[in-house]
Design a protein around this motif. Structure first.
Motif, PDB file in Angstrom:
ATOM      1  N   UNK A 123      38.505  61.461  34.799  1.00 20.88           N
ATOM      2  CA  UNK A 123      39.341  60.307  35.138  1.00 20.88           C
ATOM      3  C   UNK A 123      38.475  59.052  35.151  1.00 20.88           C
ATOM      4  N   UNK A 124      38.879  58.070  34.388  1.00 20.17           N
ATOM      5  CA  UNK A 124      38.185  56.789  34.328  1.00 20.17           C
ATOM      6  C   UNK A 124      38.699  55.875  35.428  1.00 20.17           C
ATOM      7  N   UNK A 125      37.776  55.154  36.071  1.00 23.60           N
ATOM      8  CA  UNK A 125      38.218  54.162  37.051  1.00 23.60           C
ATOM      9  C   UNK A 125      39.081  53.118  36.353  1.00 23.60           C
ATOM     10  N   UNK A 126      40.125  52.628  37.019  1.00 21.22           N
ATOM     11  CA  UNK A 126      40.981  51.621  36.383  1.00 21.22           C
ATOM     12  C   UNK A 126      40.206  50.354  36.046  1.00 21.22           C
ATOM     13  N   UNK A 127      40.511  49.807  34.893  1.00 19.82           N
ATOM     14  CA  UNK A 127      39.894  48.559  34.463  1.00 19.82           C
ATOM     15  C   UNK A 127      40.725  47.420  35.038  1.00 19.82           C
ATOM     16  N   UNK A 128      40.233  46.809  36.079  1.00 19.20           N
ATOM     17  CA  UNK A 128      40.998  45.765  36.769  1.00 19.20           C
ATOM     18  C   UNK A 128      40.665  44.405  36.166  1.00 19.20           C
ATOM     19  N   UNK A 129      41.609  43.842  35.435  1.00 14.72           N
ATOM     20  CA  UNK A 129      41.381  42.565  34.774  1.00 14.72           C
ATOM     21  C   UNK A 129      41.651  41.383  35.700  1.00 14.72           C
ATOM     22  N   UNK A 130      42.573  41.564  36.675  1.00 16.36           N
ATOM     23  CA  UNK A 130      42.977  40.426  37.505  1.00 16.36           C
ATOM     24  C   UNK A 130      42.815  40.756  38.989  1.00 16.36           C
ATOM     25  N   UNK A 131      41.748  41.458  39.324  1.00 12.16           N
ATOM     26  CA  UNK A 131      41.515  41.851  40.704  1.00 12.16           C
ATOM     27  C   UNK A 131      41.292  40.620  41.576  1.00 12.16           C
ATOM     28  N   UNK A 132      41.937  40.598  42.736  1.00 11.81           N
ATOM     29  CA  UNK A 132      41.789  39.488  43.681  1.00 11.81           C
ATOM     30  C   UNK A 132      41.332  40.016  45.027  1.00 11.81           C
ATOM     31  N   UNK A 133      40.742  39.135  45.827  1.00  8.15           N
ATOM     32  CA  UNK A 133      40.343  39.491  47.174  1.00  8.15           C
ATOM     33  C   UNK A 133      41.569  39.369  48.079  1.00  8.15           C
ATOM     34  N   UNK A 134      41.933  40.459  48.735  1.00  5.38           N
ATOM     35  CA  UNK A 134      43.130  40.479  49.568  1.00  5.38           C
ATOM     36  C   UNK A 134      42.807  40.229  51.048  1.00  5.38           C
ATOM     37  N   UNK A 185      42.640  35.584  48.165  1.00  5.52           N
ATOM     38  CA  UNK A 185      43.611  35.053  47.213  1.00  5.52           C
ATOM     39  C   UNK A 185      42.997  34.637  45.893  1.00  5.52           C
ATOM     40  N   UNK A 186      41.673  34.685  45.804  1.00  2.71           N
ATOM     41  CA  UNK A 186      40.975  34.302  44.559  1.00  2.71           C
ATOM     42  C   UNK A 186      40.562  35.539  43.782  1.00  2.71           C
ATOM     43  N   UNK A 187      40.397  35.373  42.483  1.00  2.00           N
ATOM     44  CA  UNK A 187      39.853  36.455  41.668  1.00  2.00           C
ATOM     45  C   UNK A 187      38.413  36.691  42.084  1.00  2.00           C
ATOM     46  N   UNK A 188      37.876  37.839  41.743  1.00  2.00           N
ATOM     47  CA  UNK A 188      36.502  38.137  42.131  1.00  2.00           C
ATOM     48  C   UNK A 188      35.525  37.122  41.549  1.00  2.00           C
ATOM     49  N   UNK A 189      35.805  36.665  40.341  1.00  2.00           N
ATOM     50  CA  UNK A 189      34.922  35.674  39.712  1.00  2.00           C
ATOM     51  C   UNK A 189      34.978  34.352  40.465  1.00  2.00           C
ATOM     52  N   UNK A 190      36.200  33.894  40.771  1.00  2.00           N
ATOM     53  CA  UNK A 190      36.348  32.626  41.484  1.00  2.00           C
ATOM     54  C   UNK A 190      35.823  32.715  42.909  1.00  2.00           C
ATOM     55  N   UNK A 191      36.007  33.890  43.541  1.00  2.00           N
ATOM     56  CA  UNK A 191      35.522  34.064  44.905  1.00  2.00           C
ATOM     57  C   UNK A 191      34.002  33.998  44.950  1.00  2.00           C
ATOM     58  N   UNK A 192      33.362  34.633  43.993  1.00  2.00           N
ATOM     59  CA  UNK A 192      31.896  34.583  43.943  1.00  2.00           C
ATOM     60  C   UNK A 192      31.414  33.158  43.720  1.00  2.00           C
ATOM     61  N   UNK A 221      31.963  41.692  46.676  1.00  2.00           N
ATOM     62  CA  UNK A 221      32.869  41.120  45.680  1.00  2.00           C
ATOM     63  C   UNK A 221      32.474  41.541  44.273  1.00  2.00           C
ATOM     64  N   UNK A 222      31.168  41.587  44.043  1.00  2.00           N
ATOM     65  CA  UNK A 222      30.683  41.909  42.701  1.00  2.00           C
ATOM     66  C   UNK A 222      30.550  43.406  42.468  1.00  2.00           C
ATOM     67  N   UNK A 223      30.801  44.223  43.513  1.00  2.00           N
ATOM     68  CA  UNK A 223      30.546  45.663  43.415  1.00  2.00           C
ATOM     69  C   UNK A 223      31.454  46.322  42.389  1.00  2.00           C
TER      70      UNK A 223
END
Length: 333
Positions: A123-134, A185-192, A221-223
């Protein structure tokens, strides 16, 4: 093209060989299957199937076994996929209920697939394209230990313990609110990116103590998952007939890059079935792969690997059902 009678003979050979692991003879086919023809006719059909490469005789005076080409025709001509039993459906629901986060979900999924199919599950981990910090929280455990919790929209929960002096209230409360305002509420990239100059807004007297906490949030966030593909059910290979091909297969199952490539070819809504030499990936030439995509964007895959002598209808049904369950869980989460 084979006529219906020869296709029925091939189907009977595949079914019996999968069940018994023994070469199948014409007498056994006539006795066990309602072919409505004589044993002599079945022998002639088997000779034609062998001549065209759909079955083979492993040794003199033995019955016949399917070839990769025979399995392929059998799979392509499946009139319907065997439905899961009510017990199997209940097992999937009960096994997956109470899933805590994405790591728990993937772990349960790979174990469930191995149990349902009695094959090796990948099983491959899901490829999250739009992951946000909740959600973000800072929980003081002691005056010298702080727990940093970061929850993403994919359901992933990262918990990091920071050792060292912990800010006292209300400074810790203020840091918690400011960090949450910066990343939730931000994407991982924007949060970083938002945390790049974060410490400049912290009171100079508190920066030295706050710095490890901010670093822990950034790291969370980057993990990425420690493993991109999880594997379960390797002991199921013990009874399979790989002979000298077992060692290369076991070595391949340990290589993340190889597994990612194998599953990457199976992404999508349709179930992908690769039989024997159709698997171009090194180490998998004597296996069959049944896999499909899952998740909202179907960019991650799950499936099973086993001997070419496998119960294709049941295995296809199990892979498809589990993929749909996991997709529903991710979409509703």
């Amino acid at each position: 093209m084979l006529d219906d009678r020869k296709l029925n003979v091939l189907k009977a050979i595949v079914t019996d060989y999968v069940a018994s692991r023994e070469p199948v003879g014409s007498k056994a086919l006539v006795e066990r299957h309602q072919l409505n023809v004589s044993a002599a006719t079945v022998r002639n059909d088997m000779a034609a199937l062998e001549e065209e490469g759909y079955i083979t005789q492993p040794h003199t005076s033995a019955g016949r076994i399917p070839t990769d080409k025979g399995y392929r025709l059998f799979v392509d001509r499946l009139a319907q996929i065997k439905p899961l039993s009510s017990a199997e459906r209940v097992a999937i629901t009960s096994f997956m209920n109470g899933t805590a986060d994405i790591d728990d979900l993937i772990g349960r999924t790979v174990r469930l697939l191995a149990q349902l199919t009695r094959q090796v599950a990948i099983v491959q981990y899901p490829v999250v394209q739009r992951d946000e910090i909740r959600h973000l929280d800072l929980v003081p455990l002691t005056t010298e230990r702080l727990l940093v919790i970061v929850v993403s929209s994919s359901g992933r929960v990262d918990q990091t313990i920071v050792d060292g002096p912990v800010l006292a209230e209300p400074q810790l409360g203020s840091l918690r609110l400011r960090l949450a305002a910066a990343v939730v509420g931000k994407s991982t990239v924007d949060a970083a990116a938002a945390l790049a100059g974060f410490l400049e807004g912290v009171a100079p007297a508190d920066r030295a103590v706050a710095a490890p906490t901010v670093a822990a949030v950034l790291e969370a966030i980057a993990a990425k998952p420690a493993t991109q593909v999880l594997v379960a059910g390797v002991p199921n290979l013990a009874g399979a007939e790989f002979e000298q091909n077992l060692r290369p297969l076991l070595e391949a199952l340990e290589e993340q890059v190889i597994l990612m490539r194998l599953l990457g070819e199976a992404a999508g809504d349709d179930v992908t079935i690769r039989i024997g030499q159709e698997n171009t990936t090194q180490g998998f030439h004597s296996t069959s792969l049944i896999a499909t995509g899952y998740g909202s964007d179907l960019q991650a895959s799950l499936g099973v690997v086993g001997p070419t002598r496998m119960d294709y209808p049941s295995t296809i049904a199990a892979v498809r059902a589990v993929a749909r369950y996991v997709s529903r869980f991710l979409n509703e989460g």
